[in-house]
Design a protein around this motif. Structure first.
Motif, mmCIF file in Angstrom:
data_model
loop_
_atom_site.group_PDB
_atom_site.id
_atom_site.type_symbol
_atom_site.label_atom_id
_atom_site.label_comp_id
_atom_site.label_asym_id
_atom_site.label_seq_id
_atom_site.Cartn_x
_atom_site.Cartn_y
_atom_site.Cartn_z
ATOM 1 N N GLU A 125 43.476 37.343 35.436
ATOM 2 C CA GLU A 125 43.529 38.767 35.763
ATOM 3 C C GLU A 125 44.772 39.375 35.125
ATOM 4 O O GLU A 125 45.881 38.857 35.291
ATOM 5 C CB GLU A 125 43.576 38.979 37.275
ATOM 6 C CG GLU A 125 43.644 40.462 37.665
ATOM 7 C CD GLU A 125 43.928 40.680 39.139
ATOM 8 O OE1 GLU A 125 43.167 41.417 39.783
ATOM 9 O OE2 GLU A 125 44.928 40.112 39.635
ATOM 10 N N LEU A 150 37.357 35.993 32.410
ATOM 11 C CA LEU A 150 38.333 37.067 32.248
ATOM 12 C C LEU A 150 38.030 38.192 33.224
ATOM 13 O O LEU A 150 36.956 38.795 33.190
ATOM 14 C CB LEU A 150 38.285 37.601 30.815
ATOM 15 C CG LEU A 150 38.487 36.555 29.705
ATOM 16 C CD1 LEU A 150 38.186 37.175 28.349
ATOM 17 C CD2 LEU A 150 39.891 35.987 29.741
ATOM 18 N N ASP A 152 39.783 41.796 35.285
ATOM 19 C CA ASP A 152 40.322 43.076 34.839
ATOM 20 C C ASP A 152 41.640 42.908 34.082
ATOM 21 O O ASP A 152 42.470 42.062 34.436
ATOM 22 C CB ASP A 152 40.565 43.998 36.037
ATOM 23 C CG ASP A 152 39.301 44.686 36.515
ATOM 24 O OD1 ASP A 152 38.258 44.526 35.848
ATOM 25 O OD2 ASP A 152 39.359 45.382 37.542
ATOM 26 N N CYS A 154 42.519 41.933 31.036
ATOM 27 C CA CYS A 154 42.813 40.878 30.064
ATOM 28 C C CYS A 154 42.545 41.363 28.642
ATOM 29 O O CYS A 154 41.600 42.109 28.391
ATOM 30 C CB CYS A 154 41.962 39.637 30.336
ATOM 31 S SG CYS A 154 42.394 38.775 31.855
ATOM 32 N N ASP A 156 41.553 40.751 24.602
ATOM 33 C CA ASP A 156 40.478 40.030 23.925
ATOM 34 C C ASP A 156 41.039 38.709 23.388
ATOM 35 O O ASP A 156 41.962 38.711 22.569
ATOM 36 C CB ASP A 156 39.959 40.895 22.775
ATOM 37 C CG ASP A 156 38.794 40.278 22.031
ATOM 38 O OD1 ASP A 156 38.461 39.108 22.287
ATOM 39 O OD2 ASP A 156 38.215 40.975 21.181
ATOM 40 N N THR A 176 34.057 34.152 28.998
ATOM 41 C CA THR A 176 33.283 35.380 29.139
ATOM 42 C C THR A 176 33.945 36.239 30.196
ATOM 43 O O THR A 176 34.876 35.807 30.885
ATOM 44 C CB THR A 176 31.807 35.077 29.496
ATOM 45 O OG1 THR A 176 31.027 36.238 29.279
ATOM 46 C CG2 THR A 176 31.662 34.607 30.934
ATOM 47 N N ARG A 177 33.474 37.483 30.327
ATOM 48 C CA ARG A 177 33.997 38.408 31.323
ATOM 49 C C ARG A 177 33.334 38.163 32.674
ATOM 50 O O ARG A 177 32.143 37.838 32.750
ATOM 51 C CB ARG A 177 33.742 39.846 30.890
ATOM 52 C CG ARG A 177 34.451 40.236 29.605
ATOM 53 C CD ARG A 177 35.871 40.641 29.845
ATOM 54 N NE ARG A 177 36.594 40.843 28.586
ATOM 55 C CZ ARG A 177 37.887 41.132 28.520
ATOM 56 N NH1 ARG A 177 38.590 41.268 29.632
ATOM 57 N NH2 ARG A 177 38.485 41.279 27.356
ATOM 58 N N GLU A 179 32.461 40.171 35.960
ATOM 59 C CA GLU A 179 32.333 41.520 36.512
ATOM 60 C C GLU A 179 31.321 41.509 37.647
ATOM 61 O O GLU A 179 30.391 40.703 37.625
ATOM 62 C CB GLU A 179 31.880 42.496 35.410
ATOM 63 C CG GLU A 179 32.889 42.633 34.286
ATOM 64 C CD GLU A 179 32.348 43.451 33.114
ATOM 65 O OE1 GLU A 179 31.100 43.453 32.914
ATOM 66 O OE2 GLU A 179 33.161 44.087 32.416
ATOM 67 N N TRP A 181 34.980 43.104 39.320
ATOM 68 C CA TRP A 181 36.220 42.419 39.701
ATOM 69 C C TRP A 181 36.842 43.111 40.915
ATOM 70 O O TRP A 181 36.926 44.318 40.952
ATOM 71 C CB TRP A 181 37.220 42.445 38.539
ATOM 72 C CG TRP A 181 38.465 41.683 38.853
ATOM 73 C CD1 TRP A 181 39.662 42.194 39.291
ATOM 74 C CD2 TRP A 181 38.627 40.270 38.782
ATOM 75 N NE1 TRP A 181 40.560 41.179 39.517
ATOM 76 C CE2 TRP A 181 39.943 39.990 39.205
ATOM 77 C CE3 TRP A 181 37.785 39.218 38.433
ATOM 78 C CZ2 TRP A 181 40.439 38.692 39.271
ATOM 79 C CZ3 TRP A 181 38.274 37.928 38.504
ATOM 80 C CH2 TRP A 181 39.596 37.678 38.912
#
Length: 268
Positions: A125, A150, A152, A154, A156, A176-177, A179, A181
């Motif tokens: 985070e 990842l 909120d 972060c 790339d 990967t993201r 979500e 978060w």
């Protein structure tokens, strides 16, 4: 086999992918405004060539391209050989490592793909510093972490500096993201992960005493502020690294390495 081509003109349009590397991370002509994946130096270029990222071209001095000869057998992309000065004219600065490769981005795995097979995950985070992010990926690869999620704030991981600092390991560790978060952490818990938040708080459990024989997701926050109150509240437990009195915290990548060694080692 990569086609080896000798070029001398820095204005040659075949070198356009390599131009202006100081601003290469953001390209309005690329999907999402993000640039290519860029590898610098023979070690990182080798890792790019062995990865799932589609290589577009290489550029380097003759010696460095020669060092990669054994790695170019299955590469369907040109390798441009030129002088160090021509390279500098193209990329915008003198490149000490002598070789570059550019690749297109590859699709990220779905969160559920990572959760299906991983035993140890790092969840980040607010890690916006490219060097810290790259170092975290390098540590994750070295110490047995199976993937990175990842949250909120972060950066790339495929920014040029992060790829370089990671020594190309960001190309090997799936990420990967996550979500939304931080409520997305519930998906980890539903998949059998215990979510442990790393914090210097005095009331946190000593990392060495964490009872987590199964799957663990370690939350790491930004350098300085650490994890948000929301992320801490969403965790199952808070853990800390015991330290000498008078020292309250470690750099986030260093703290991650200590915790990865402790947690991922239980799965090895």
């Amino acid at each position: 086999m990569a086609e080896i081509l000798h070029l001398t003109d820095p204005a040659d349009p075949r070198l356009d992918d390599f131009r202006g590397l100081t601003t290469a991370d953001r390209r309005p002509d690329r999907p999402g405004g993000k640039g290519f994946v860029i590898a610098e130096g023979t070690v990182v270029v080798r890792r790019l060539l062995a990865s799932a990222y589609p290589v577009r071209a290489l550029l380097g001095v003759e010696r460095r391209i020669g060092e990669l000869a054994d790695d170019l057998g299955d590469v369907d992309a040109p390798a441009y050989v030129t002088s160090a000065q021509t390279m500098a004219d193209v990329v915008g600065f003198h490149l000490n490592r002598g070789v570059l490769a550019v690749a297109d981005r590859a699709p990220r795995p779905a969160v559920d793909e990572l959760l299906a097979t991983a035993r140890t995950l790092a969840v980040l985070e607010g890690v916006g510093d490219h060097e810290n992010l790259g170092a975290l990926f390098r540590n994750a690869a070295a110490l047995g972490v199976d993937g990175v999620l990842l949250g909120d704030g972060c950066s790339d991981p495929l920014y040029r500096r992060s790829v370089r600092v990671s020594m190309g390991n960001v190309l090997r560790v799936p990420f990967t993201r996550l979500e939304p978060w931080p409520s997305g952490l519930d998906r980890l818990r539903a998949s059998g992960f215990r979510v442990a938040a790393l914090t210097p708080r005095a009331d946190a459990v000593d990392l060495r005493e964490l009872s987590a024989p199964g799957r663990v997701a370690l939350l790491l926050g930004a350098e300085g502020p650490g994890l948000s109150d929301g992320a801490l509240a969403a965790a199952d437990t808070a853990v800390r690294i015991p330290m000498t009195p008078g020292v309250d915290s470690l750099n986030v990548a260093t703290a991650g390495a200590v915790a990865f060694y402790e947690l991922a080692g239980r799965s090895r």
